[in-house]
Scaffold this motif. Sequence first.
Motif, PDB file in Angstrom:
ATOM      1  N   VAL A   2       0.851  -1.174   0.000  1.00 58.00           N
ATOM      2  CA  VAL A   2       0.000   0.000   0.000  1.00 58.00           C
ATOM      3  C   VAL A   2       0.894   1.234   0.000  1.00 58.00           C
ATOM      4  O   VAL A   2       1.833   1.338   0.798  1.00 58.00           O
ATOM      5  CB  VAL A   2      -0.930   0.025   1.216  1.00 58.00           C
ATOM      6  CG1 VAL A   2      -1.712   1.332   1.269  1.00 58.00           C
ATOM      7  CG2 VAL A   2      -1.872  -1.166   1.165  1.00 58.00           C
ATOM      8  N   GLN A   3       0.598   2.168  -0.891  1.00 60.35           N
ATOM      9  CA  GLN A   3       1.349   3.406  -0.977  1.00 60.35           C
ATOM     10  C   GLN A   3       0.428   4.602  -0.794  1.00 60.35           C
ATOM     11  O   GLN A   3      -0.651   4.663  -1.389  1.00 60.35           O
ATOM     12  CB  GLN A   3       2.062   3.504  -2.325  1.00 60.35           C
ATOM     13  CG  GLN A   3       3.170   2.481  -2.498  1.00 60.35           C
ATOM     14  CD  GLN A   3       3.121   1.789  -3.844  1.00 60.35           C
ATOM     15  OE1 GLN A   3       2.295   2.098  -4.698  1.00 60.35           O
ATOM     16  NE2 GLN A   3       4.021   0.848  -4.038  1.00 60.35           N
ATOM     17  N   LEU A   4       0.845   5.548   0.039  1.00 52.84           N
ATOM     18  CA  LEU A   4       0.129   6.792   0.261  1.00 52.84           C
ATOM     19  C   LEU A   4       0.993   7.933  -0.251  1.00 52.84           C
ATOM     20  O   LEU A   4       2.169   8.014   0.087  1.00 52.84           O
ATOM     21  CB  LEU A   4      -0.169   6.996   1.746  1.00 52.84           C
ATOM     22  CG  LEU A   4      -0.902   5.865   2.476  1.00 52.84           C
ATOM     23  CD1 LEU A   4      -1.063   6.211   3.951  1.00 52.84           C
ATOM     24  CD2 LEU A   4      -2.260   5.619   1.839  1.00 52.84           C
ATOM     25  N   VAL A   5       0.410   8.810  -1.059  1.00 58.10           N
ATOM     26  CA  VAL A   5       1.154   9.909  -1.658  1.00 58.10           C
ATOM     27  C   VAL A   5       0.433  11.213  -1.375  1.00 58.10           C
ATOM     28  O   VAL A   5      -0.699  11.407  -1.818  1.00 58.10           O
ATOM     29  CB  VAL A   5       1.337   9.712  -3.170  1.00 58.10           C
ATOM     30  CG1 VAL A   5       2.109  10.889  -3.760  1.00 58.10           C
ATOM     31  CG2 VAL A   5       2.072   8.411  -3.453  1.00 58.10           C
ATOM     32  N   GLU A   6       1.108  12.117  -0.653  1.00 53.13           N
ATOM     33  CA  GLU A   6       0.552  13.429  -0.357  1.00 53.13           C
ATOM     34  C   GLU A   6       0.926  14.417  -1.454  1.00 53.13           C
ATOM     35  O   GLU A   6       1.981  14.308  -2.077  1.00 53.13           O
ATOM     36  CB  GLU A   6       1.069  13.968   0.985  1.00 53.13           C
ATOM     37  CG  GLU A   6       0.825  13.061   2.172  1.00 53.13           C
ATOM     38  CD  GLU A   6       2.019  12.196   2.518  1.00 53.13           C
ATOM     39  OE1 GLU A   6       2.162  11.829   3.700  1.00 53.13           O
ATOM     40  OE2 GLU A   6       2.821  11.884   1.600  1.00 53.13           O
ATOM     41  N   SER A   7       0.064  15.409  -1.652  1.00 55.25           N
ATOM     42  CA  SER A   7       0.346  16.494  -2.572  1.00 55.25           C
ATOM     43  C   SER A   7      -0.423  17.731  -2.131  1.00 55.25           C
ATOM     44  O   SER A   7      -1.306  17.648  -1.277  1.00 55.25           O
ATOM     45  CB  SER A   7      -0.015  16.119  -4.010  1.00 55.25           C
ATOM     46  OG  SER A   7      -1.402  15.850  -4.130  1.00 55.25           O
ATOM     47  N   GLY A   8      -0.092  18.874  -2.704  1.00 59.92           N
ATOM     48  CA  GLY A   8      -0.827  20.101  -2.443  1.00 59.92           C
ATOM     49  C   GLY A   8      -0.147  21.084  -1.518  1.00 59.92           C
ATOM     50  O   GLY A   8      -0.660  22.186  -1.310  1.00 59.92           O
ATOM     51  N   GLY A   9       0.994  20.717  -0.959  1.00 57.22           N
ATOM     52  CA  GLY A   9       1.709  21.636  -0.096  1.00 57.22           C
ATOM     53  C   GLY A   9       2.325  22.771  -0.893  1.00 57.22           C
ATOM     54  O   GLY A   9       2.384  22.742  -2.116  1.00 57.22           O
ATOM     55  N   SER A  17      -5.141  29.862   2.076  1.00 53.85           N
ATOM     56  CA  SER A  17      -5.672  28.505   2.122  1.00 53.85           C
ATOM     57  C   SER A  17      -4.863  27.567   1.244  1.00 53.85           C
ATOM     58  O   SER A  17      -4.265  27.982   0.248  1.00 53.85           O
ATOM     59  CB  SER A  17      -7.132  28.477   1.650  1.00 53.85           C
ATOM     60  OG  SER A  17      -7.964  29.260   2.479  1.00 53.85           O
ATOM     61  N   LEU A  18      -4.857  26.299   1.621  1.00 53.01           N
ATOM     62  CA  LEU A  18      -4.292  25.222   0.827  1.00 53.01           C
ATOM     63  C   LEU A  18      -5.174  23.997   0.986  1.00 53.01           C
ATOM     64  O   LEU A  18      -5.827  23.833   2.021  1.00 53.01           O
ATOM     65  CB  LEU A  18      -2.869  24.868   1.272  1.00 53.01           C
ATOM     66  CG  LEU A  18      -1.726  25.817   0.922  1.00 53.01           C
ATOM     67  CD1 LEU A  18      -0.451  25.365   1.638  1.00 53.01           C
ATOM     68  CD2 LEU A  18      -1.506  25.873  -0.581  1.00 53.01           C
ATOM     69  N   ARG A  19      -5.179  23.128  -0.021  1.00 50.86           N
ATOM     70  CA  ARG A  19      -5.850  21.846   0.077  1.00 50.86           C
ATOM     71  C   ARG A  19      -4.847  20.737  -0.172  1.00 50.86           C
ATOM     72  O   ARG A  19      -4.264  20.645  -1.257  1.00 50.86           O
ATOM     73  CB  ARG A  19      -7.011  21.713  -0.916  1.00 50.86           C
ATOM     74  CG  ARG A  19      -7.853  20.456  -0.671  1.00 50.86           C
ATOM     75  CD  ARG A  19      -8.938  20.254  -1.699  1.00 50.86           C
ATOM     76  NE  ARG A  19      -8.400  19.804  -2.979  1.00 50.86           N
ATOM     77  CZ  ARG A  19      -9.115  19.237  -3.944  1.00 50.86           C
ATOM     78  NH1 ARG A  19     -10.426  19.064  -3.774  1.00 50.86           N
ATOM     79  NH2 ARG A  19      -8.545  18.878  -5.073  1.00 50.86           N
ATOM     80  N   LEU A  20      -4.645  19.898   0.831  1.00 55.40           N
ATOM     81  CA  LEU A  20      -3.763  18.755   0.709  1.00 55.40           C
ATOM     82  C   LEU A  20      -4.551  17.532   0.261  1.00 55.40           C
ATOM     83  O   LEU A  20      -5.712  17.369   0.621  1.00 55.40           O
ATOM     84  CB  LEU A  20      -3.074  18.447   2.045  1.00 55.40           C
ATOM     85  CG  LEU A  20      -2.301  19.596   2.702  1.00 55.40           C
ATOM     86  CD1 LEU A  20      -1.615  19.084   3.972  1.00 55.40           C
ATOM     87  CD2 LEU A  20      -1.299  20.201   1.749  1.00 55.40           C
ATOM     88  N   SER A  21      -3.899  16.671  -0.513  1.00 54.92           N
ATOM     89  CA  SER A  21      -4.503  15.429  -0.967  1.00 54.92           C
ATOM     90  C   SER A  21      -3.643  14.257  -0.533  1.00 54.92           C
ATOM     91  O   SER A  21      -2.421  14.362  -0.465  1.00 54.92           O
ATOM     92  CB  SER A  21      -4.636  15.408  -2.495  1.00 54.92           C
ATOM     93  OG  SER A  21      -5.460  16.450  -2.957  1.00 54.92           O
TER      94      SER A  21
END
Length: 123
Positions: A2-9, A17-21
């Motif tokens: 399982v891989q989790l990848v964050e983005s949006g920083g 405002s920011l939205r992280l995914s």
Amino acid sequence: QVQLVESGGGLVQAGGSLRLSCATSGRTFRIYTRGWFRQAPGKEREFVSAISDSGTTAYADSVKGRFTISRDNAKNTVYLQMNNLKPEDTAVYYCASPIIPRIPTNEYQYAYWGQGTQVTVSP
């Protein structure tokens, strides 16, 4: 695996405002509960927010009223909408998943972690 990848920083001025995914990929994974954590330089990693399989949400007191966690089940992606950002929100933000469909009681119950995404808030 399982891989989790964050983005949006990124870099934003105070009040912005920011939205992280947090996108999940790899093998089929039937747990949809996710948590967000952050770690600032010289500080311990701290809990920010979480959402359970059933949709129950939790927030740290420091972000209540400013941050909102949500999920798009079709995309297997969790979001963290961050409004009215403050310089003290500056940190690397991580998403994580447990192997239970409920919000864990401590961070040791989170089995999978992303690599993190940097959020910097200027005065």
